[in-house]
Motif scaffolding. Structure first.
Motif, short mmCIF file in Angstrom:
data_model
loop_
_atom_site.label_atom_id
_atom_site.label_comp_id
_atom_site.label_asym_id
_atom_site.label_seq_id
_atom_site.Cartn_x
_atom_site.Cartn_y
_atom_site.Cartn_z
N THR A 206 -9.63 -0.91 5.28
CA THR A 206 -9.02 0.23 4.58
C THR A 206 -9.14 0.09 3.06
OG1 THR A 206 -6.84 -0.84 4.65
CG2 THR A 206 -7.40 0.64 6.46
N LEU A 207 -9.62 -1.05 2.59
CA LEU A 207 -9.83 -1.16 1.14
C LEU A 207 -10.87 -0.15 0.65
CD1 LEU A 207 -12.75 -2.79 0.50
CD2 LEU A 207 -11.41 -4.74 1.22
N VAL A 208 -11.69 0.34 1.57
CA VAL A 208 -12.64 1.40 1.20
C VAL A 208 -11.90 2.61 0.66
CG1 VAL A 208 -14.37 3.02 2.08
CG2 VAL A 208 -14.36 0.64 2.87
N PHE A 209 -10.80 2.98 1.31
CA PHE A 209 -10.01 4.12 0.85
C PHE A 209 -9.24 3.78 -0.42
CE2 PHE A 209 -10.01 4.48 5.61
CZ PHE A 209 -10.95 5.50 5.68
N LEU B 271 -3.99 7.69 3.52
CA LEU B 271 -4.85 7.26 4.62
C LEU B 271 -4.98 5.74 4.65
CD1 LEU B 271 -6.77 7.91 6.93
CD2 LEU B 271 -8.60 8.24 5.24
N ALA B 272 -5.15 5.13 3.48
CA ALA B 272 -5.29 3.67 3.41
C ALA B 272 -4.06 2.99 3.97
CB ALA B 272 -5.52 3.24 1.96
N ALA B 273 -2.88 3.44 3.56
CA ALA B 273 -1.63 2.81 4.01
C ALA B 273 -1.45 2.97 5.52
CB ALA B 273 -0.45 3.38 3.26
N CYS B 274 -1.57 4.20 6.01
CA CYS B 274 -1.31 4.45 7.43
C CYS B 274 -2.35 3.75 8.32
CB CYS B 274 -1.29 5.95 7.70
SG CYS B 274 0.15 6.79 6.98
N LEU C 90 0.83 -1.21 0.00
CA LEU C 90 0.00 0.00 0.00
C LEU C 90 0.86 1.26 0.00
CD1 LEU C 90 -2.93 -1.00 2.38
CD2 LEU C 90 -2.84 -1.05 -0.11
N VAL C 91 2.03 1.20 0.64
CA VAL C 91 2.97 2.32 0.56
C VAL C 91 3.48 2.46 -0.88
CG1 VAL C 91 5.19 3.25 1.34
CG2 VAL C 91 3.65 2.14 2.98
N ALA C 92 3.75 1.33 -1.54
CA ALA C 92 4.19 1.37 -2.94
C ALA C 92 3.14 2.01 -3.83
CB ALA C 92 4.51 -0.04 -3.42
N ASN C 93 1.87 1.82 -3.48
CA ASN C 93 0.80 2.44 -4.28
C ASN C 93 0.85 3.96 -4.18
OD1 ASN C 93 -0.74 1.04 -6.05
ND2 ASN C 93 -2.40 0.56 -4.64
N LEU C 94 1.39 4.48 -3.09
CA LEU C 94 1.55 5.93 -2.98
C LEU C 94 2.55 6.43 -4.02
CD1 LEU C 94 1.07 8.66 -1.66
CD2 LEU C 94 2.73 8.03 0.11
N ALA D 211 -3.33 -2.97 -5.00
CA ALA D 211 -4.24 -3.00 -3.86
C ALA D 211 -4.85 -4.38 -3.67
CB ALA D 211 -5.33 -1.95 -4.03
N LEU D 212 -5.25 -5.01 -4.76
CA LEU D 212 -5.86 -6.34 -4.67
C LEU D 212 -4.86 -7.37 -4.14
CD1 LEU D 212 -7.94 -6.44 -7.98
CD2 LEU D 212 -8.83 -6.40 -5.63
N VAL D 213 -3.61 -7.27 -4.57
CA VAL D 213 -2.59 -8.18 -4.05
C VAL D 213 -2.38 -7.95 -2.55
CG1 VAL D 213 -0.13 -8.78 -4.14
CG2 VAL D 213 -1.42 -8.46 -6.26
N ALA D 214 -2.35 -6.67 -2.14
CA ALA D 214 -2.14 -6.36 -0.72
C ALA D 214 -3.25 -6.95 0.15
CB ALA D 214 -2.09 -4.84 -0.53
N TYR D 215 -4.50 -6.70 -0.22
CA TYR D 215 -5.61 -7.19 0.61
C TYR D 215 -5.78 -8.70 0.47
CZ TYR D 215 -6.63 -2.30 1.35
OH TYR D 215 -6.53 -0.97 1.71
N GLY D 216 -5.47 -9.22 -0.71
CA GLY D 216 -5.53 -10.66 -0.90
C GLY D 216 -4.51 -11.38 -0.02
#
Length: 300
Positions: free
Chosen positions: A248-251, A278-281, A181-185, A222-227
């Motif tokens: 946090t997948l909502v964000f 916000l999602a990452a933190c 999720l940090v990488a997504n930033l 994001a999908l890989v992170a939550y998966g």
């Protein structure tokens, strides 16, 4: 104050959360935290991240100069060099000086915790340098996201190691979804910057693929992170309470929708970048709480 501002302090929050996650990983495994080494770990990690930010400004000065679509304060660097606040030489000295300042404290921590920390610290410094600096300049070769995942996994693992005194899979298992999720930033920040990056020859993923193709990468990460999080909870490698971090997948998905609709409209991406932060933190803090206060079979 100029030197402090040049480090882009708001972005250091992701490293603070990574340290909290690593400390929680150790604590949840039954390790009694040592306040002194825990605080020093956080300080050194923040110094290293600050140094990396400044070094990135130095080595990205040409791309930042050509960047006319930056979204302040999220993308395009601090612009201290371009605005004459610091010279390029002063910026380089500050960035590399901050990294050098990490060494004495890091060596003391390794003496306290174990020599394995030397490997973690050396890898972290190498990734920080290779991300921005030639000849590797990995962010300019489309490998920036991999660097970010590696760097923040090392922060989580390092914070855990200092307390545990040995290597463990727990901080890596817990930290991967956060690091992604940090990488997504970094990934979403490349969209406002892609024209300047392209003009400067910086071949990020967004430059290589183009915004319309690359925009799907955000959703994939994001999908890989939550998966990964759901898989690890299901396999009892993480406590069941860690599943709460999936909220946090909502964000993340809200940010993904904004990006999918506005990949080439830089001015419209600020809300998505905020949601990505916000999602990452929030994800990292929820994971940390679950690790610190829950027992599960894989903790020991």
């Amino acid at each position: 104050m100029r030197a402090l501002a040049a480090t882009r302090p708001p972005f250091l929050a992701v490293t603070l959360v990574a340290c909290v996650l690593g400390l929680a990983s150790a604590h949840g495994s039954g390790v009694a935290l040592d306040p002194l080494t825990a605080i020093l770990t956080v300080v050194l990690a923040l110094l290293a991240h600050a140094g990396g930010n400044v070094i990135n400004d130095y080595h990205d000065r040409d791309a930042d100069c050509l960047n006319e679509e930056r979204l302040f304060p999220f993308t395009g660097g601090s612009r201290f060099i371009q605005n004459g606040v610091l010279s390029a030489r002063q910026t380089a000295m500050l960035g590399y000086g901050l990294l050098l300042a990490v060494l004495p404290g890091g060596l003391w921590l390794a003496w306290q915790a174990g020599t394995g920390l030397l490997a973690i610290g050396a890898a972290g410094l190498l990734v920080t340098w290779a991300y921005s600096a030639p000849p590797l300049y990995l962010v300019g070769r489309g490998l920036g996201e991999l660097c970010i995942v590696a760097a923040w996994l090392l922060v989580v693992a390092g914070a855990d190691y200092v307390q545990r005194g040995s290597f463990s899979a727990v901080p890596l298992i817990a930290g991967l979804s956060y690091a992604l999720l940090v990488a997504n930033l970094l990934f979403i920040n490349q969209f406002p910057d892609h024209q300047g990056d392209k003009a400067a020859g910086k071949r990020t993923v967004v430059v290589r693929l183009g915004p319309q193709a690359a925009k799907w990468g955000y959703l994939c990460i994001a999908l890989v992170a939550y998966g990964w999080l759901v898989l690890m909870v299901g396999r009892e490698a993480l406590p069941q309470k860690a599943a709460a971090a999936a909220i946090t997948l909502v964000f993340s998905f809200s940010a993904a929708k904004v990006l999918l609709d506005n990949a080439e409209q830089s001015a419209e991406l600020a809300p998505a970048i905020r949601q990505t932060i916000l999602a990452a933190c929030a994800h990292g803090l929820l994971l940390a709480a679950a690790l610190a206060f829950a027992s599960w079979p894989g903790a020991h």
